[in-house]
Design a protein around this motif. Sequence first.
Motif, PDB file in Angstrom:
ATOM      1  N   LEU A  95       0.813  -1.224   0.000  1.00  0.00           N
ATOM      2  CA  LEU A  95       0.000   0.000   0.000  1.00  0.00           C
ATOM      3  C   LEU A  95       0.845   1.273   0.000  1.00  0.00           C
ATOM      4  CD1 LEU A  95      -2.886  -1.096   2.401  1.00  0.00           C
ATOM      5  CD2 LEU A  95      -2.911  -0.971  -0.095  1.00  0.00           C
ATOM      6  N   PRO A  96       1.853   1.394   0.881  1.00  0.00           N
ATOM      7  CA  PRO A  96       2.675   2.610   0.841  1.00  0.00           C
ATOM      8  C   PRO A  96       3.389   2.795  -0.497  1.00  0.00           C
ATOM      9  CG  PRO A  96       2.971   1.481   2.924  1.00  0.00           C
ATOM     10  CD  PRO A  96       2.196   0.553   2.046  1.00  0.00           C
ATOM     11  N   ALA A  97       3.867   1.699  -1.105  1.00  0.00           N
ATOM     12  CA  ALA A  97       4.579   1.810  -2.380  1.00  0.00           C
ATOM     13  C   ALA A  97       3.664   2.317  -3.481  1.00  0.00           C
ATOM     14  CB  ALA A  97       5.166   0.452  -2.771  1.00  0.00           C
ATOM     15  N   ILE A  98       2.464   1.771  -3.537  1.00  0.00           N
ATOM     16  CA  ILE A  98       1.507   2.187  -4.563  1.00  0.00           C
ATOM     17  C   ILE A  98       1.038   3.616  -4.307  1.00  0.00           C
ATOM     18  CG2 ILE A  98      -0.793   1.751  -5.504  1.00  0.00           C
ATOM     19  CD1 ILE A  98      -0.198  -1.265  -5.028  1.00  0.00           C
ATOM     20  N   GLU A  99       0.795   3.938  -3.036  1.00  0.00           N
ATOM     21  CA  GLU A  99       0.370   5.303  -2.694  1.00  0.00           C
ATOM     22  C   GLU A  99       1.470   6.312  -2.982  1.00  0.00           C
ATOM     23  OE1 GLU A  99      -0.779   4.839   1.353  1.00  0.00           O
ATOM     24  OE2 GLU A  99      -2.793   4.128   0.868  1.00  0.00           O
ATOM     25  N   ALA A 100       2.724   5.876  -2.877  1.00  0.00           N
ATOM     26  CA  ALA A 100       3.849   6.780  -3.142  1.00  0.00           C
ATOM     27  C   ALA A 100       3.998   7.084  -4.626  1.00  0.00           C
ATOM     28  CB  ALA A 100       5.146   6.174  -2.606  1.00  0.00           C
ATOM     29  N   GLY A 101       3.396   6.238  -5.484  1.00  0.00           N
ATOM     30  CA  GLY A 101       3.446   6.524  -6.910  1.00  0.00           C
ATOM     31  C   GLY A 101       3.946   5.409  -7.803  1.00  0.00           C
ATOM     32  N   ALA A 102       4.157   4.208  -7.254  1.00  0.00           N
ATOM     33  CA  ALA A 102       4.637   3.093  -8.080  1.00  0.00           C
ATOM     34  C   ALA A 102       3.599   2.747  -9.151  1.00  0.00           C
ATOM     35  CB  ALA A 102       4.913   1.867  -7.215  1.00  0.00           C
ATOM     36  N   THR A 103       4.059   2.509 -10.359  1.00  0.00           N
ATOM     37  CA  THR A 103       3.172   2.122 -11.459  1.00  0.00           C
ATOM     38  C   THR A 103       2.763   0.663 -11.324  1.00  0.00           C
ATOM     39  OG1 THR A 103       4.172   3.730 -12.958  1.00  0.00           O
ATOM     40  CG2 THR A 103       3.003   1.891 -13.970  1.00  0.00           C
ATOM     41  N   GLY A 104       3.670  -0.160 -10.777  1.00  0.00           N
ATOM     42  CA  GLY A 104       3.367  -1.575 -10.639  1.00  0.00           C
ATOM     43  C   GLY A 104       4.098  -2.203  -9.482  1.00  0.00           C
ATOM     44  N   TYR A 105       3.723  -3.440  -9.182  1.00  0.00           N
ATOM     45  CA  TYR A 105       4.294  -4.135  -8.026  1.00  0.00           C
ATOM     46  C   TYR A 105       4.411  -5.610  -8.384  1.00  0.00           C
ATOM     47  CZ  TYR A 105       5.144  -4.709  -2.972  1.00  0.00           C
ATOM     48  OH  TYR A 105       5.694  -4.957  -1.736  1.00  0.00           O
ATOM     49  N   LEU A 106       5.631  -6.088  -8.458  1.00  0.00           N
ATOM     50  CA  LEU A 106       5.889  -7.473  -8.859  1.00  0.00           C
ATOM     51  C   LEU A 106       6.786  -8.133  -7.818  1.00  0.00           C
ATOM     52  CD1 LEU A 106       4.767  -8.659 -11.502  1.00  0.00           C
ATOM     53  CD2 LEU A 106       7.067  -8.492 -12.466  1.00  0.00           C
ATOM     54  N   LEU A 107       6.622  -9.425  -7.642  1.00  0.00           N
ATOM     55  CA  LEU A 107       7.464 -10.169  -6.705  1.00  0.00           C
ATOM     56  C   LEU A 107       8.640 -10.791  -7.444  1.00  0.00           C
ATOM     57  CD1 LEU A 107       4.724 -11.889  -4.510  1.00  0.00           C
ATOM     58  CD2 LEU A 107       5.881  -9.689  -4.167  1.00  0.00           C
ATOM     59  N   LYS A 108       9.736 -11.000  -6.719  1.00  0.00           N
ATOM     60  CA  LYS A 108      10.971 -11.472  -7.353  1.00  0.00           C
ATOM     61  C   LYS A 108      10.901 -12.908  -7.860  1.00  0.00           C
ATOM     62  CE  LYS A 108      14.222  -8.291  -5.145  1.00  0.00           C
ATOM     63  NZ  LYS A 108      15.341  -8.114  -4.195  1.00  0.00           N
ATOM     64  N   ASP A 109       9.856 -13.623  -7.460  1.00  0.00           N
ATOM     65  CA  ASP A 109       9.731 -14.990  -7.981  1.00  0.00           C
ATOM     66  C   ASP A 109       8.947 -15.019  -9.301  1.00  0.00           C
ATOM     67  OD1 ASP A 109       7.189 -14.435  -7.114  1.00  0.00           O
ATOM     68  OD2 ASP A 109       7.030 -16.146  -5.744  1.00  0.00           O
ATOM     69  N   ALA A 110       8.675 -13.851  -9.860  1.00  0.00           N
ATOM     70  CA  ALA A 110       7.953 -13.784 -11.134  1.00  0.00           C
ATOM     71  C   ALA A 110       8.786 -14.410 -12.242  1.00  0.00           C
ATOM     72  CB  ALA A 110       7.634 -12.337 -11.491  1.00  0.00           C
ATOM     73  N   PRO A 111       8.169 -15.165 -13.150  1.00  0.00           N
ATOM     74  CA  PRO A 111       8.895 -15.744 -14.291  1.00  0.00           C
ATOM     75  C   PRO A 111       9.503 -14.652 -15.165  1.00  0.00           C
ATOM     76  CG  PRO A 111       6.736 -16.758 -14.041  1.00  0.00           C
ATOM     77  CD  PRO A 111       6.763 -15.568 -13.130  1.00  0.00           C
ATOM     78  N   ARG A 112      10.554 -15.000 -15.847  1.00  0.00           N
ATOM     79  CA  ARG A 112      11.293 -14.073 -16.704  1.00  0.00           C
ATOM     80  C   ARG A 112      10.378 -13.322 -17.683  1.00  0.00           C
ATOM     81  NH1 ARG A 112      16.682 -14.669 -19.269  1.00  0.00           N
ATOM     82  NH2 ARG A 112      16.624 -13.793 -21.360  1.00  0.00           N
ATOM     83  N   GLU A 113       9.531 -14.058 -18.406  1.00  0.00           N
ATOM     84  CA  GLU A 113       8.673 -13.417 -19.400  1.00  0.00           C
ATOM     85  C   GLU A 113       7.637 -12.496 -18.758  1.00  0.00           C
ATOM     86  OE1 GLU A 113       9.064 -13.244 -22.596  1.00  0.00           O
ATOM     87  OE2 GLU A 113      10.878 -14.469 -22.365  1.00  0.00           O
ATOM     88  N   GLU A 114       7.184 -12.865 -17.555  1.00  0.00           N
ATOM     89  CA  GLU A 114       6.239 -12.011 -16.840  1.00  0.00           C
ATOM     90  C   GLU A 114       6.896 -10.691 -16.470  1.00  0.00           C
ATOM     91  OE1 GLU A 114       3.755 -11.953 -12.622  1.00  0.00           O
ATOM     92  OE2 GLU A 114       4.216 -13.893 -13.564  1.00  0.00           O
ATOM     93  N   LEU A 115       8.161 -10.754 -16.087  1.00  0.00           N
ATOM     94  CA  LEU A 115       8.896  -9.540 -15.740  1.00  0.00           C
ATOM     95  C   LEU A 115       9.072  -8.660 -16.966  1.00  0.00           C
ATOM     96  CD1 LEU A 115      10.469  -7.793 -13.794  1.00  0.00           C
ATOM     97  CD2 LEU A 115      12.460  -9.270 -14.122  1.00  0.00           C
ATOM     98  N   PHE A 116       9.449  -9.256 -18.103  1.00  0.00           N
ATOM     99  CA  PHE A 116       9.602  -8.480 -19.335  1.00  0.00           C
ATOM    100  C   PHE A 116       8.282  -7.803 -19.718  1.00  0.00           C
ATOM    101  CE2 PHE A 116      13.148 -11.527 -20.911  1.00  0.00           C
ATOM    102  CZ  PHE A 116      14.069 -10.877 -20.086  1.00  0.00           C
ATOM    103  N   THR A 117       7.199  -8.563 -19.653  1.00  0.00           N
ATOM    104  CA  THR A 117       5.887  -8.024 -19.993  1.00  0.00           C
ATOM    105  C   THR A 117       5.508  -6.878 -19.055  1.00  0.00           C
ATOM    106  OG1 THR A 117       5.134 -10.165 -20.838  1.00  0.00           O
ATOM    107  CG2 THR A 117       3.435  -8.577 -20.223  1.00  0.00           C
ATOM    108  N   ALA A 118       5.830  -7.047 -17.765  1.00  0.00           N
ATOM    109  CA  ALA A 118       5.510  -6.016 -16.773  1.00  0.00           C
ATOM    110  C   ALA A 118       6.286  -4.733 -17.038  1.00  0.00           C
ATOM    111  CB  ALA A 118       5.819  -6.536 -15.374  1.00  0.00           C
ATOM    112  N   VAL A 119       7.550  -4.856 -17.409  1.00  0.00           N
ATOM    113  CA  VAL A 119       8.368  -3.672 -17.695  1.00  0.00           C
ATOM    114  C   VAL A 119       7.835  -2.951 -18.930  1.00  0.00           C
ATOM    115  CG1 VAL A 119      10.651  -2.870 -18.409  1.00  0.00           C
ATOM    116  CG2 VAL A 119      10.441  -4.524 -16.558  1.00  0.00           C
ATOM    117  N   ARG A 120       7.461  -3.708 -19.950  1.00  0.00           N
ATOM    118  CA  ARG A 120       6.887  -3.077 -21.150  1.00  0.00           C
ATOM    119  C   ARG A 120       5.595  -2.339 -20.802  1.00  0.00           C
ATOM    120  NH1 ARG A 120       7.995  -8.386 -23.342  1.00  0.00           N
ATOM    121  NH2 ARG A 120       9.964  -8.366 -24.505  1.00  0.00           N
ATOM    122  N   ALA A 121       4.751  -2.998 -20.001  1.00  0.00           N
ATOM    123  CA  ALA A 121       3.481  -2.376 -19.614  1.00  0.00           C
ATOM    124  C   ALA A 121       3.722  -1.116 -18.780  1.00  0.00           C
ATOM    125  CB  ALA A 121       2.637  -3.373 -18.827  1.00  0.00           C
ATOM    126  N   ALA A 122       4.665  -1.207 -17.843  1.00  0.00           N
ATOM    127  CA  ALA A 122       4.975  -0.051 -17.000  1.00  0.00           C
ATOM    128  C   ALA A 122       5.481   1.113 -17.844  1.00  0.00           C
ATOM    129  CB  ALA A 122       6.011  -0.435 -15.947  1.00  0.00           C
TER     130      ALA A 122
END
Length: 212
Positions: A95-122
């Motif tokens: 909640l604090p991260a999103i309220e501070a202005g983060a566009t997205g929130y991902l966990l480090k166990d996310a698969p490689r392709e999910e991370l790439f997709t998230a960065v493109r979306a962000a």
Amino acid sequence: MADRTISVLIVDDHPVVRDGLRGMFESAPGFAVLGEAADGVQGVALTERLDPDVVLMDLRMPGGGGVEAIAEITRRRYRVKVLVLTTYDTDADTLPAIEAGATGYLLKDAPREELFTAVRAAAEGRTVLSPAVASRLVSRVRNPVPRDEPLSAREREVLALVARGTSNREIAAVLFISEATVKTHLTHIYAKLAVKDRAAAVAAGYDRGILG
């Protein structure tokens, strides 16, 4: 966004994590890693200097946390989008991260392709949330903090400081938390006391005997 390279800045206090992320993005087409930072303070400075499209931001880092860095980046109105990449998914982190202005929130166990997709979306300004975080936020919306629920010990501390006329920044310094976390506590206090602002919260605090 698909027809151009997305520039990335990595902010994480673990060198192994930074090396892994750099290698991952440099081996993938369409990405360029502009730099690395070991804490939030360095992250803000490099964001200003390098002007990346996306910052991959860890949260808990010695020398300068991620939430504070996100809030500062937001305050300075940089064009960059911040994607939190962390191992923590509790309300106290998300909640604090999103309220501070983060566009997205991902966990480090996310698969490689999910991370790439998230960065493109962000980079395109679209909100990206890991399934666990999205479920938690939906639950919060569907099950808001009930009114008349007792304030927690930390919420009582925050309310007492508000009653003394202390600003959010000063409260954060006194309690060793971020301003974003102070705002989250205030949101919970307002909901529990069924009020809409600081003055009403203080009045309700005295009326209910919370402030003595």
